[in-house]
Design a protein around this motif. Structure first.
Motif, PDB file in Angstrom:
ATOM      1  N   SER A  14      11.309  16.869  37.611  1.00  0.00           N
ATOM      2  CA  SER A  14      10.517  16.617  39.061  1.00  0.00           C
ATOM      3  C   SER A  14      10.763  14.600  39.239  1.00  0.00           C
ATOM      4  O   SER A  14      10.048  14.659  37.795  1.00  0.00           O
ATOM      5  N   VAL A  15      11.020  14.306  39.703  1.00  0.00           N
ATOM      6  CA  VAL A  15      11.102  13.125  40.398  1.00  0.00           C
ATOM      7  C   VAL A  15      10.294  13.352  41.556  1.00  0.00           C
ATOM      8  O   VAL A  15      10.552  13.376  42.618  1.00  0.00           O
ATOM      9  N   SER A  16       9.825  11.812  41.506  1.00  0.00           N
ATOM     10  CA  SER A  16       8.175  11.666  42.655  1.00  0.00           C
ATOM     11  C   SER A  16       8.550  10.063  43.171  1.00  0.00           C
ATOM     12  O   SER A  16       7.491   9.790  43.718  1.00  0.00           O
ATOM     13  N   ASP A  17       8.612   8.842  42.705  1.00  0.00           N
ATOM     14  CA  ASP A  17       8.902   8.500  42.992  1.00  0.00           C
ATOM     15  C   ASP A  17      10.243   6.956  42.242  1.00  0.00           C
ATOM     16  O   ASP A  17      11.045   7.910  41.325  1.00  0.00           O
ATOM     17  N   MET A  18      10.862   5.749  42.635  1.00  0.00           N
ATOM     18  CA  MET A  18      11.193   4.778  41.798  1.00  0.00           C
ATOM     19  C   MET A  18      11.418   4.875  40.745  1.00  0.00           C
ATOM     20  O   MET A  18      13.155   4.917  40.030  1.00  0.00           O
ATOM     21  N   TRP A  19      10.688   4.258  40.220  1.00  0.00           N
ATOM     22  CA  TRP A  19      10.545   4.365  38.464  1.00  0.00           C
ATOM     23  C   TRP A  19      11.192   5.741  37.984  1.00  0.00           C
ATOM     24  O   TRP A  19      11.622   5.379  36.701  1.00  0.00           O
ATOM     25  N   ALA A  20      10.438   7.104  38.559  1.00  0.00           N
ATOM     26  CA  ALA A  20      10.953   7.532  37.743  1.00  0.00           C
ATOM     27  C   ALA A  20      12.799   8.507  37.939  1.00  0.00           C
ATOM     28  O   ALA A  20      13.100   8.734  36.568  1.00  0.00           O
ATOM     29  N   LEU A  21      13.045   7.652  38.683  1.00  0.00           N
ATOM     30  CA  LEU A  21      13.990   7.820  39.256  1.00  0.00           C
ATOM     31  C   LEU A  21      15.332   7.331  38.487  1.00  0.00           C
ATOM     32  O   LEU A  21      15.963   7.028  38.215  1.00  0.00           O
ATOM     33  N   GLU A  22      14.618   5.986  38.675  1.00  0.00           N
ATOM     34  CA  GLU A  22      15.626   5.034  37.252  1.00  0.00           C
ATOM     35  C   GLU A  22      15.663   5.300  35.886  1.00  0.00           C
ATOM     36  O   GLU A  22      16.221   5.360  35.217  1.00  0.00           O
ATOM     37  N   GLU A  23      14.159   6.292  35.535  1.00  0.00           N
ATOM     38  CA  GLU A  23      14.375   6.371  34.060  1.00  0.00           C
ATOM     39  C   GLU A  23      15.212   7.790  33.625  1.00  0.00           C
ATOM     40  O   GLU A  23      16.305   7.450  32.667  1.00  0.00           O
TER      41      GLU A  23
END
Length: 392
Positions: free
Chosen positions: A107-116
């Motif tokens: 699950s991705v909820s924020d840009m930092w997570a998408l970037e990682e």
């Protein structure tokens, strides 16, 4: 081979036959095209993640859900390789690469997570399966609606680059256990709007999902492509105000039992446990139960928790201590080793987890989930027999 007898000191009996029956009951409440995700986070709400995951899959669940990636990776390492496993509570620096290699839905909820996750995909050379979560009103995890367009656009750009595949769009209810609460309709409307935006932008998710246990049971309009029953799978009502487990056709899976460790005669006026909050009114017999708050017995239920001993309901006498508590046997001829049943399905006169929740001013979710690791789990009805009656 002779089966190892269950430990007499204490045990949590886990009825996998009841769990399978519950999953089948939940499947029957959704349309044939709607899949069921069996949520086994927090060691399957204290019931044992691996055994419960396998039983749920046997009963027709096609997805498994965990909170942390470490829970999901443990299931893969234990040999659950076929079904989809989704995990949703990520923190910076979590094992995205391992999740990609284990073929998890992340699950991705924020840009930092998408970037990682994008960086991890580059490192591993594999496409990451991700699900975008929207905060439609719960106010916990999830992307705020104002930030949703940017998150969707960036995720679809990464998808076009071959780094991720957006496999799901999802959210979570705040008040699904309160029928008629205005937030339910508001969240559903917002979820539909955010789905429409993402799909118009080019997202082609495999699953869209919103329904937790209470929504699975009472809100068919929220089922979409997949439902995520958690506590209901373990036979605990997610909303006792609406109906009991039996009202929903569910059977509690966990029974907590212990052997009485000591029985002794005491005079009137005898203080019991720390602080002497209980003092015997007359000469009586006391029974010692070898379970305490280190095992998950709520100290807040001191003086109130119900226990079945010797065929009669008793109440915790005085404070629950770290490893033990006392019940007043009221002169009954109970012997050491006699069984004390703290909770179970309730159909044999024993208390239920909900009764303990009332005594501790909490919810039954917490009662079963908090039972500690030093209480061994004993699994019953491991053989899958769809015709068997749960508990037999």
């Amino acid at each position: 081979m002779t089966e190892t007898p269950p430990p007499r000191r204490a045990r949590a009996e886990i009825d996998l036959g009841a769990l399978r029956a519950n999953v089948r009951t939940l499947r029957a409440r959704v349309s044939p095209h709607t899949q069921v995700m069996a949520v086994v986070k927090a060691d399957a709400y204290g019931h044992g993640a691996l055994r419960c995951a396998r039983a749920a899959l046997d009963a027709g669940a096609t997805w498994l859900g965990t909170a942390t990636p470490h829970e999901a990776l443990a299931l893969r390492a234990a040999g659950i390789t076929g079904p989809r496993i989704m995990c949703w509570l990520w923190t910076p620096g979590d094992p995205w690469a391992e999740g990609i290699e284990a073929d998890l839905d992340m699950s991705v909820s924020d840009m930092w997570a998408l970037e990682e996750v994008v960086e991890a995909a580059r490192v591993t050379g594999r496409t990451a399966r991700i699900q975008l979560k929207a905060d439609t009103g719960l106010g916990r995890n999830g992307c705020q609606p104002a930030d949703w367009p940017q998150l969707v656009d960036r995720a679809l750009k990464a998808e076009s680059d071959g780094l991720v595949k957006v496999t799901g769009l999802w959210s979570h209810f705040a008040c699904a256990d309160e029928p008629g609460h205005p937030s339910i309709g508001a969240q559903l409307d917002l979820f539909r709007m955010l789905l429409e935006h993402a799909e118009k932008a080019g997202a082609e998710p495999e699953v869209r999902h919103l329904a937790n246990s209470p929504a699975t049971l009472t809100l068919p309009e929220t089922h979409f492509d997949l439902v995520r029953p958690g506590i209901a799978m373990y036979g605990v009502s997610p909303s006792p105000e609406i109906g009991s487990s039996a009202d929903f056709g569910l059977r509690p899976v966990m029974s907590l039992k212990a052997g009485i460790a000591l029985v002794k005669q005491v005079p009137a006026g005898h203080g019991v446990s720390y602080g002497h909050h209980y003092v015997t009114e007359r000469e009586t017999r006391l029974g010692l139960v070898p379970l305490g708050y280190a095992d998950g017995i709520p100290r807040h239920a001191s003086g109130r928790g119900p226990v079945l001993v010797g065929g009669r309901l008793r109440t915790v006498a005085g404070r629950v201590a770290m490893d033990q508590f006392v019940v007043d046997l009221d002169g009954d001829a109970v012997l050491p080793g006699a069984e004390a049943v703290l909770f179970g399905p309730g159909d044999r006169g024993e208390p239920t987890a909900e009764d303990w929740a009332v005594a501790a001013d909490t919810i039954a979710y917490e009662i079963v989930t908090r039972i500690g690791a030093r209480v061994p789990r004993v699994y019953l009805n491991e053989r899958d027999d769809a015709e068997a009656v749960p508990g037999e």
